[in-house]
Scaffold this active site. Structure first.
Site, PDB file in Angstrom:
ATOM      1  N   GLY A  94     -19.815 -55.164   2.773  1.00  0.00           N
ATOM      2  CA  GLY A  94     -20.251 -55.372   1.399  1.00  0.00           C
ATOM      3  C   GLY A  94     -21.473 -54.500   1.073  1.00  0.00           C
ATOM      4  O   GLY A  94     -21.336 -53.414   0.536  1.00  0.00           O
ATOM      5  N   SER A 190     -16.385 -51.004   7.107  1.00  0.00           N
ATOM      6  CA  SER A 190     -17.195 -50.737   5.923  1.00  0.00           C
ATOM      7  C   SER A 190     -18.687 -50.954   6.216  1.00  0.00           C
ATOM      8  O   SER A 190     -19.222 -50.338   7.135  1.00  0.00           O
ATOM      9  CB  SER A 190     -16.713 -51.608   4.762  1.00  0.00           C
ATOM     10  OG  SER A 190     -17.212 -51.135   3.539  1.00  0.00           O
ATOM     11  N   TYR A 191     -19.373 -51.823   5.461  1.00  0.00           N
ATOM     12  CA  TYR A 191     -20.798 -52.046   5.706  1.00  0.00           C
ATOM     13  C   TYR A 191     -21.043 -52.722   7.059  1.00  0.00           C
ATOM     14  O   TYR A 191     -22.183 -52.812   7.509  1.00  0.00           O
ATOM     15  CB  TYR A 191     -21.425 -52.877   4.576  1.00  0.00           C
ATOM     16  CG  TYR A 191     -22.936 -52.750   4.518  1.00  0.00           C
ATOM     17  CD1 TYR A 191     -23.523 -51.653   3.889  1.00  0.00           C
ATOM     18  CD2 TYR A 191     -23.763 -53.691   5.110  1.00  0.00           C
ATOM     19  CE1 TYR A 191     -24.914 -51.517   3.847  1.00  0.00           C
ATOM     20  CE2 TYR A 191     -25.147 -53.565   5.076  1.00  0.00           C
ATOM     21  CZ  TYR A 191     -25.711 -52.481   4.446  1.00  0.00           C
ATOM     22  OH  TYR A 191     -27.083 -52.340   4.414  1.00  0.00           O
ATOM     23  N   ASP A 404      -8.541 -43.386   2.852  1.00  0.00           N
ATOM     24  CA  ASP A 404      -9.663 -44.095   2.234  1.00  0.00           C
ATOM     25  C   ASP A 404     -10.594 -43.094   1.571  1.00  0.00           C
ATOM     26  O   ASP A 404     -11.054 -42.143   2.206  1.00  0.00           O
ATOM     27  CB  ASP A 404     -10.421 -44.870   3.314  1.00  0.00           C
ATOM     28  CG  ASP A 404     -11.681 -45.551   2.788  1.00  0.00           C
ATOM     29  OD1 ASP A 404     -11.720 -45.871   1.585  1.00  0.00           O
ATOM     30  OD2 ASP A 404     -12.612 -45.764   3.586  1.00  0.00           O
ATOM     31  N   HIS A 457      -8.853 -48.032   3.381  1.00  0.00           N
ATOM     32  CA  HIS A 457     -10.133 -48.556   3.866  1.00  0.00           C
ATOM     33  C   HIS A 457      -9.946 -49.729   4.821  1.00  0.00           C
ATOM     34  O   HIS A 457     -10.645 -49.845   5.817  1.00  0.00           O
ATOM     35  CB  HIS A 457     -10.962 -48.985   2.649  1.00  0.00           C
ATOM     36  CG  HIS A 457     -12.377 -49.342   2.950  1.00  0.00           C
ATOM     37  ND1 HIS A 457     -13.314 -48.425   3.357  1.00  0.00           N
ATOM     38  CD2 HIS A 457     -13.039 -50.541   2.891  1.00  0.00           C
ATOM     39  CE1 HIS A 457     -14.487 -49.015   3.523  1.00  0.00           C
ATOM     40  NE2 HIS A 457     -14.343 -50.304   3.260  1.00  0.00           N
TER      41      HIS A 457
END
Length: 485
Positions: A94, A190-191, A404, A457
């Site tokens: 996020g 991701s994060y 992605d 992603h």
């Protein structure tokens, strides 16, 4: 006198013996309490769930008693021989997004909510075929995780997220003592390129002086399409968009002219922001997270809300995070899948079955938090941390879905080159059991990089067979097959 002394010694030994028995008994009571709490967390069956043989548990683990902070988890035993399998923790990023909403319910967990919003589908490529599988919603304010101290929400950042996640693990293993000796791994996307290495470093450092009761048998981590370095992540994102015919030469050249990606703390620049806003416009009409997938055309309100979440101030990367378009949330291969998940997890009967929402939150469960708007700290690069863990003998794999556009394979390759690791084996294809190329690998000294061909992603969403093959090889520390089989 000698006889009296002997009596005294015997009496003293008797007292010590009883004290020792009492200590052992106390530990046994504590162990029984843990197992009692574990059984209280047992999820008998979820609404609309297909029958399964493996056990599942869900509930809360307190990470800060004085503030009343507690993280929500959901755990699945391995489908076979759970007593012999490792424990794998999955984290989404996020920051502020739910590992249960994305990772569990739409990528690699056992159950996926369906279009009727009443039933769950059993995922044939579930990762608990490879490991005992743990998900946690972190930090507080995400999903069902909560704090009784409202000011905590405004003080979140990378550091407190790692500290609370570490406290969660220490306490969770005390609740599940039968798993404490198992090999432990972390994976995420991701994060989580920030979350996973930071949590790994905390475990690595604390294990050096932790008491036996807090020791975690940590072996390695794997991160995919991961935010790791501001400069290369941002540069690679723009390069990838141009190379994949998403933006024009004019837009590309204007960004390169107006924006300085190498600055760790870029000042607000109206010309750069304007150039980036033009760039992000294209991702209003195609899916940034999977360039060649359809977008959701549902008329539901959740669909439109899901695609944009509140901007979080202070999060990495410093330059891109100033732009509204950066804060779009991902969709799945079924681009409306998140709509079904959101409805399902807001059902009272589902929350009751999961022992969730015990504080009756004033806001609904969402994939990405609507209450987190500030982020206190986020390093511009995770490379020093990753290098430290490699040098410390921790297994590190990095993977990248190559369709992605958000944290593209181009960015990851630039980032890994920046690490400066010695190459052991150059660019090599790897194969699935259908004799098809699954992607490519490059083995560095201490790190394995894997691309997944045709994946967006959320790699397990788009290429579930390849993703399960990937995690099995990671856990076994075995190279992916370089020849058809």
């Amino acid at each position: 006198m000698a006889s009296n002394s002997a009596v005294c010694v015997c009496f003293l030994l008797l007292l010590l013996s009883r004290g020792s028995e009492g200590s052992r008994h106390g530990r046994e009571v504590s162990h029984r309490d843990a197992l009692r709490q574990q059984e209280a967390d047992r999820v008998a069956e979820l609404p609309g769930q297909p029958p399964v043989e493996f056990k599942q548990y869900a509930g809360y683990v307190t990470v800060n008693e004085s503030h009343g902070r507690a993280l929500f988890y959901w755990f699945f035993e391995a489908t076979s021989n759970p007593e012999k399998k490792p424990v794998l923790l999955w984290l989404n990023g996020g920051p502020g997004c739910s590992s249960i909403g994305y990772g569990l319910a739409e990528e690699l967990g056992p159950f996926f909510p369906q279009k009727d919003e009443q039933t769950l589908k059993l995922n044939p490529h579930r990762w608990n075929k490879a490991a005992n599988l743990l998900f946690v919603e972190s930090p507080v304010g995400v999903g069902f995780s909560y704090t009784n101290t409202s000011s905590d929400i405004n003080q979140l950042g990378d550091k407190i997220t790692a500290e609370d996640s570490y406290a969660f693990l220490v306490n969770w293993f005390k609740r599940f003592p039968q798993l404490k000796s198992h090999d432990f791994y972390i994976a995420g996307e991701s994060y989580a390129g920030h979350y996973v290495p930071q949590l790994a470093e905390l475990i690595f450092d604390n294990n050096k002086h932790a008491p036996k009761s807090d020791y975690i048998n940590f072996k390695g981590f794997m991160i995919g399409n991961a935010l790791m370095d501001d400069e290369t992540d941002q540069k690679g994102m723009v390069d990838y968009a141009w190379d994949h015919a998403v933006i024009s030469d004019q837009v590309y050249n204007n960004i390169k002219l107006k924006c300085n990606f190498s600055s760790p703390n870029p000042d607000a620049d109206a010309d750069c922001d304007k150039a980036l806003n033009v760039y992000f416009e294209v991702y209003k009409i195609i899916d940034m997270y999977s360039l060649y997938s359809p977008t959701c055309v549902s008329n539901s309100s959740t669909s439109s809300n899901r695609r944009q979440r509140p901007m979080i101030q202070g999060v990495a990367p410093r330059l891109f995070s100033r732009i509204d378009g950066w804060h779009r949330t991902p969709a799945g291969y079924d681009p409306c899948l998140s709509d079904y998940t959101e409805v399902y997890f807001n059902r009272p009967d589902v929350q009751k079955a999961l022992h969730a929402n015990v504080t009756n939150m004033s806001y609904p469960w969402t994939h990405c938090s609507d209450v987190i708007v500030n982020w206190g700290d986020a390093p511009s690069s995770m490379l020093p941390t990753i290098k430290k863990l490699i040098d410390g003998g921790i297994r590190v794999w990095v993977f990248s879905g190559d369709t992605d556009g958000r944290i593209p394979v181009t960015a990851t390759r630039l980032t890994l080159n920046k690490l400066g690791l010695k190459t052991i084996e150059e660019w090599t294809p790897w194969y699935t059991n259908h004799k098809q190329v699954g992607g490519w690998t490059i083995e560095y000294e201490g790190l394995m990089f894997v691309t997944v061909r045709g994946a967006g992603h959320q790699v397990p969403t788009y290429k579930p067979t390849q993703a399960l093959q990937l995690v099995k090889h990671f856990l076994a520390n075995k190279k992916l097959p370089s020849k058809p089989f």
